[in-house]
Design a protein around this motif. Structure first.
Motif, mmCIF file in Angstrom:
data_model
loop_
_atom_site.group_PDB
_atom_site.id
_atom_site.type_symbol
_atom_site.label_atom_id
_atom_site.label_comp_id
_atom_site.label_asym_id
_atom_site.label_seq_id
_atom_site.Cartn_x
_atom_site.Cartn_y
_atom_site.Cartn_z
ATOM 1 N N UNK A 258 2.178 1.903 -14.384
ATOM 2 C CA UNK A 258 3.117 0.813 -14.131
ATOM 3 C C UNK A 258 4.558 1.168 -14.415
ATOM 4 N N UNK A 259 4.909 2.452 -14.280
ATOM 5 C CA UNK A 259 6.258 2.912 -14.597
ATOM 6 C C UNK A 259 7.292 2.388 -13.604
ATOM 7 N N UNK A 260 8.533 2.501 -14.003
ATOM 8 C CA UNK A 260 9.676 2.183 -13.154
ATOM 9 C C UNK A 260 9.689 3.169 -11.979
ATOM 10 N N UNK A 261 9.700 2.630 -10.742
ATOM 11 C CA UNK A 261 9.614 3.476 -9.545
ATOM 12 C C UNK A 261 10.682 3.073 -8.536
ATOM 13 N N UNK A 262 11.387 4.080 -8.017
ATOM 14 C CA UNK A 262 12.363 3.894 -6.945
ATOM 15 C C UNK A 262 11.903 4.658 -5.719
ATOM 16 N N UNK A 263 12.257 4.148 -4.542
ATOM 17 C CA UNK A 263 11.901 4.832 -3.304
ATOM 18 C C UNK A 263 13.170 5.298 -2.601
ATOM 19 N N UNK A 264 13.130 6.524 -2.109
ATOM 20 C CA UNK A 264 14.254 7.047 -1.351
ATOM 21 C C UNK A 264 14.134 6.508 0.070
ATOM 22 N N UNK A 265 14.730 5.345 0.275
ATOM 23 C CA UNK A 265 14.568 4.625 1.528
ATOM 24 C C UNK A 265 15.930 4.187 2.068
ATOM 25 N N UNK A 266 16.177 4.497 3.329
ATOM 26 C CA UNK A 266 17.395 4.055 3.992
ATOM 27 C C UNK A 266 17.101 2.763 4.725
ATOM 28 N N UNK A 267 17.843 1.721 4.396
ATOM 29 C CA UNK A 267 17.695 0.417 5.024
ATOM 30 C C UNK A 267 18.830 0.205 6.017
ATOM 31 N N UNK A 268 18.491 -0.130 7.233
ATOM 32 C CA UNK A 268 19.498 -0.438 8.238
ATOM 33 C C UNK A 268 19.996 -1.875 8.030
ATOM 34 N N UNK A 269 21.154 -2.234 8.610
ATOM 35 C CA UNK A 269 21.701 -3.587 8.410
ATOM 36 C C UNK A 269 20.674 -4.675 8.743
ATOM 37 N N UNK A 270 20.505 -5.601 7.818
ATOM 38 C CA UNK A 270 19.556 -6.684 8.010
ATOM 39 C C UNK A 270 18.136 -6.348 7.614
ATOM 40 N N UNK A 271 17.846 -5.083 7.395
ATOM 41 C CA UNK A 271 16.500 -4.675 7.007
ATOM 42 C C UNK A 271 16.332 -4.826 5.497
ATOM 43 N N UNK A 272 15.162 -5.239 5.073
ATOM 44 C CA UNK A 272 14.878 -5.380 3.648
ATOM 45 C C UNK A 272 13.669 -4.519 3.300
ATOM 46 N N UNK A 273 13.591 -4.149 2.035
ATOM 47 C CA UNK A 273 12.467 -3.366 1.553
ATOM 48 C C UNK A 273 11.205 -4.226 1.629
ATOM 49 N N UNK A 274 10.112 -3.701 2.193
ATOM 50 C CA UNK A 274 8.875 -4.500 2.255
ATOM 51 C C UNK A 274 8.488 -5.058 0.890
ATOM 52 N N UNK A 275 8.204 -6.331 0.849
ATOM 53 C CA UNK A 275 7.914 -7.004 -0.419
ATOM 54 C C UNK A 275 6.665 -6.473 -1.093
ATOM 55 N N UNK A 276 5.749 -5.916 -0.318
ATOM 56 C CA UNK A 276 4.490 -5.446 -0.889
ATOM 57 C C UNK A 276 4.618 -4.091 -1.560
ATOM 58 N N UNK A 277 5.758 -3.414 -1.391
ATOM 59 C CA UNK A 277 5.925 -2.112 -2.030
ATOM 60 C C UNK A 277 5.932 -2.286 -3.550
ATOM 61 N N UNK A 278 5.051 -1.569 -4.225
ATOM 62 C CA UNK A 278 4.985 -1.641 -5.688
ATOM 63 C C UNK A 278 6.062 -0.736 -6.276
ATOM 64 N N UNK A 279 7.301 -1.210 -6.228
ATOM 65 C CA UNK A 279 8.438 -0.441 -6.743
ATOM 66 C C UNK A 279 9.537 -1.399 -7.135
ATOM 67 N N UNK A 280 10.555 -0.850 -7.790
ATOM 68 C CA UNK A 280 11.656 -1.692 -8.270
ATOM 69 C C UNK A 280 12.861 -1.691 -7.332
ATOM 70 N N UNK A 281 12.851 -0.839 -6.320
ATOM 71 C CA UNK A 281 13.971 -0.829 -5.393
ATOM 72 C C UNK A 281 14.192 0.534 -4.772
ATOM 73 N N UNK A 282 15.353 0.701 -4.183
ATOM 74 C CA UNK A 282 15.701 1.945 -3.496
ATOM 75 C C UNK A 282 16.575 2.823 -4.393
#
Length: 776
Positions: A258-282
């Motif tokens: 259950x550690x703190x996890x970030x994803x290296x993800x590029x979000x285009x304008x208006x796009x949001x990180x999928x809510x189901x991703x078990x992570x804290x953000x980008x």
């Protein structure tokens, strides 16, 4: 779950090992950093300066210090009350030197019978049961093979494991034919490669972490680091390459406890990180884009558009949407055609399309895709829109696209899974690595994670985005520079001034083009902006950037087919900066003209990034002025001794600006990090702070409190050239709800209305904190 208040990114390499990083932890503590952030540390290709080409998922790279060095760093971090955040690469492995990768080495010897065969994403049917290795100068170069020490060698510097030994009287070609791999001309990789790779890099082979047994092997060491308390959190590289990112992150949360996890993800304008991703953000590219844009003057767009049109010899500036459709299609038909063809072969024959027809339609859909990938069922609407756009752009493909759409929308079908993995590859190569070097009206706009058609962001829009960030992703990372950014934060901050002075830039560029001409107007604009942003820089650094930028753009020269005449002119232009006094004067005069404005932009952007919602990261060295260009320039060795000395000289009292100028950014960075770490209760909310008066639009201000008088207050100057031209701050004022002290100068203000000119009289920014016991 432990969470960081802030991080500091170290690039670990042979010349700066984990032991070296451990020695710098006390400096980070003095800087008031909360967690140490490490680049990949697993065993990588020998000589790798970045570590993203891991060759073995189990040991800490001995060339980066080995297991004892990780223990040493973790121990000293714990001693200073700090955590450790680690960058991990689980989508791919390095295979440039096969003998260095035990999994790949086994695959070459045993083929499909290798215990590691399921780890690699190989299309065995295409290769006739063999792995295709694009290593030869030409297919006729088999004469240069030799068998030595039980290995098949090519030019005595590349070795491939023999699965079947040579028999007496066999030719080398016959020995080669019996192996579980096929050596072929490197040029054939574009269309004929049969293993998934990272983007278009044939020396990085994709790993099938969607298979439970592969996942377990890949993450065994990583899980041990967490359970033994060596590491507290993780950055997961390139999740867009996973077959099932949602499942991956659920599995990974279990492995990491259950550690703190970030994803290296590029979000285009208006796009949001999928809510189901078990992570804290980008990892913060979205934050970088927002901060950059709020310090770009929207009034400069028209003039810079006109300049772009004139450089292209057209009546209108470049059409970015059409440009990226073309560059993505070029990539899909070129260096990534093997991936598109693999998708096409998954279309059932019953649909009546040839492989080439299916590939044409698939490539057109990918070229129309507005984001990196879908995460079905998330993104289904985007996929439908891309299909509609593809059919509209190519009416001749309407039937094929309509037939493909339901296949691509069904997450249970292999073609849908692989399409999601492929679209991001094409986006990365077609946009980041091609169009970003062609769309050149303002270099600040073509940064990783940014949308170049969004020229500027108003303070009002910025505040709305920050309020959403606070509500939805309060633990997501914020950054201004990374190992992947095309230009460092201070280079972009300087380039952004051009939007305030577009006519002056047009005149400067015209002089430079006349004195050191390059037969590609848009590229000249990109190159001279980059040189302005990085100046002063060495000849070697600028030549390296110029060559890379020109070849990435691919208009006038290419990596695979260099135009020597064009490149000689590019080299001559860069040389002229150092050898021609007239060119040097034009350049240095413009840099001097905007120096104060670029410095204001730099410290303003830095303070905003360090105090906005999220977890701020400081990329190594960027606590001082740091004007790097794209890698490898942004991974140069650092002088931490100079940084320690500069930090020690910072005084708690107000420093005279003339004496503090060289250390202004360090002052801002250290004081912001200190306040965030020592008084976290001041950073629990977000609300805009409005100014009144003639220059109110030049102030970006916000409070991080949960109510009016409970949070830290950030004041930052925006559009400093326009501010000066308009006569300065004049009667501009802000209302302070309580007595507050500036962390940078020690001066106190309020409660009540205070003059912005007074608060920002020493620095272009202020960080105000409530004074205990003095609330209004």
């Amino acid at each position: 779950m432990k969470t960081p208040v802030s991080t500091y990114r170290f690039q670990i390499r042979t010349s700066f090992t984990l032991f070296d990083a451990a020695e710098q932890v006390p400096y980070l503590k003095d800087l008031r950093v909360h967690w140490v952030f490490l680049s990949p540390i697993l065993t990588a290709e020998k000589g790798s300066e970045h570590g993203y080409n891991s060759t073995d998922p189990s040991p800490v790279d001995p060339d980066r210090g080995g297991p004892k060095a990780l223990q040493a760093l973790s121990k000293v971090a714990r001693k200073h009350g700090m955590g450790v955040l680690l960058d991990i690469v689980t989508n791919h492995v390095g295979v440039a030197t096969p003998v260095q990768n035990p999994w790949w080495w086994s695959l070459l010897k045993e083929g499909r019978k290798s215990p590691y065969a399921e780890a690699f994403d190989v299309d065995w049917d295409l290769g006739g049961g063999k792995v295709r290795l694009p290593m030869l100068g030409s297919d006729n170069n088999l004469d240069n093979l030799e068998v030595k020490d039980g290995k098949l060698r090519y030019y005595n510097h590349r070795s491939f494991r023999l699965g079947k030994e040579n028999r007496e009287g066999d030719s080398l070609q016959e020995v080669h034919t019996r192996q579980h791999y096929q050596l072929m001309d490197w040029r054939r990789a574009d269309a004929e490669l049969n293993y998934r790779r990272f983007l278009a890099v044939t020396t990085l082979a994709g790993i099938r972490v969607e298979e439970p047994s592969v996942f377990e092997k890949v993450h065994a060491e990583v899980g041990r680091w967490f359970t033994e308390g060596l590491v507290d959190g993780f950055r997961v590289d390139h999740p867009d390459g996973f077959a099932d990112p949602d499942r991956y992150f659920r599995w990974f949360k279990d492995v990491s406890g259950g550690a703190y996890v970030l994803v290296e993800k590029i979000l285009e304008p208006g796009e949001v990180l999928p809510q189901d991703f078990a992570c804290e953000g980008t990892t913060g590219y979205d934050a970088l884009a927002d901060v950059d844009r709020v310090f770009v003057d929207p009034a400069g767009q028209q003039a810079l558009d006109a300049l772009d049109a004139s450089l292209r010899g057209t009546s209108e500036p470049a059409d970015y949407a059409e440009m990226i459709r073309g560059t993505k299609r070029m990539i899909a038909d070129g260096i990534l055609r093997s991936e598109v063809l693999r998708l096409a072969r998954l279309v059932p024959e019953s649909h009546g399309f040839s492989v080439d027809q299916a590939a044409d339609a698939i490539a057109e859909i990918i070229a129309s895709f507005p984001v990196y990938r879908s995460y079905l069922p998330v993104g289904a609407d985007v996929l439908k829109e891309a299909c509609e756009s593809a059919a509209a752009h190519r009416p001749d493909l309407e039937v094929a696209v309509g037939t493909l759409q339901p296949l691509l929308l069904d997450p249970a079908k292999p073609i849908a899974i692989r399409f999601q993995q492929t679209s991001g590859m094409v986006m990365a190569k077609g946009v980041e690595d091609t169009a970003f070097y062609r769309y050149t009206r303002l270099d600040t706009l073509t940064e990783v994670g940014a949308e170049p058609t969004e020229f500027a962001v108003s303070p009002q829009e910025f505040h709305q985005r920050m309020e959403r960030r606070q509500q939805e992703l309060p633990l997501s990372m914020t950054t201004l520079s990374t190992h992947d950014t095309k230009r460092s934060e201070d280079a972009r901050a300087r380039i952004s001034v051009i939007a305030e002075l577009p006519e002056e830039w047009a005149e400067t560029l015209a002089e430079l083009r006349k004195l050191a001409p390059i037969p590609d107007g848009p590229f000249e604009n990109l190159l001279w902006q980059a040189i302005v942003g990085a100046w002063p820089a060495s000849r070697e650094r600028l030549q390296g950037y110029a060559e890379k930028a020109a070849r990435e753009a691919g208009n006038s020269t290419k990596w695979t087919d260099p135009n020597e005449d064009f490149e000689s002119k590019v080299q001559a232009a860069v040389d002229a900066v150092f050898d021609d006094a007239k060119v040097a004067k034009v350049l240095t005069d413009f840099v001097a003209r905007i120096a104060a404005f670029s410095a204001a932009n730099s410290v303003s952007a830095k303070l905003v990034q360090l105090t906005m919602p999220g977890v701020p990261d400081v990329y190594q060295g960027s606590e001082l002025w740091e004007r790097s260009l794209t890698e490898p320039d942004n991974r140069r060795p650092l002088d931490f001794g100079a940084r320690q000395e500069a930090l020690a000289k910072l005084q708690p009292r107000c420093l005279a600006r003339t004496r503090a100028q060289k250390r202004t950014k360090l002052l801002v960075t250290s004081r912001a990090l200190r306040l965030r770490r020592d008084r976290p209760e001041l950073f629990q909310g977000y609300s805009p702070v409005n100014a009144s008066g003639a220059a109110a639009d030049h102030l970006l201000a916000f409070s991080r409190g949960t109510d009016a008088d409970s949070g830290a207050l950030t004041l930052a100057t925006r559009l400093p050239a326009g501010l000066q031209a308009g006569g300065g701050w004049r009667d501009t004022a802000v209302d302070l709800p309580t007595a507050m002290r500036d962390e940078l100068t020690g001066a106190s203000y309020g409660p009540g209305q205070v003059s912005v000119a007074e608060v920002l009289g020493t620095y272009p920014v202020a960080l105000l904190a409530p004074v205990d016991g003095e609330k209004a």
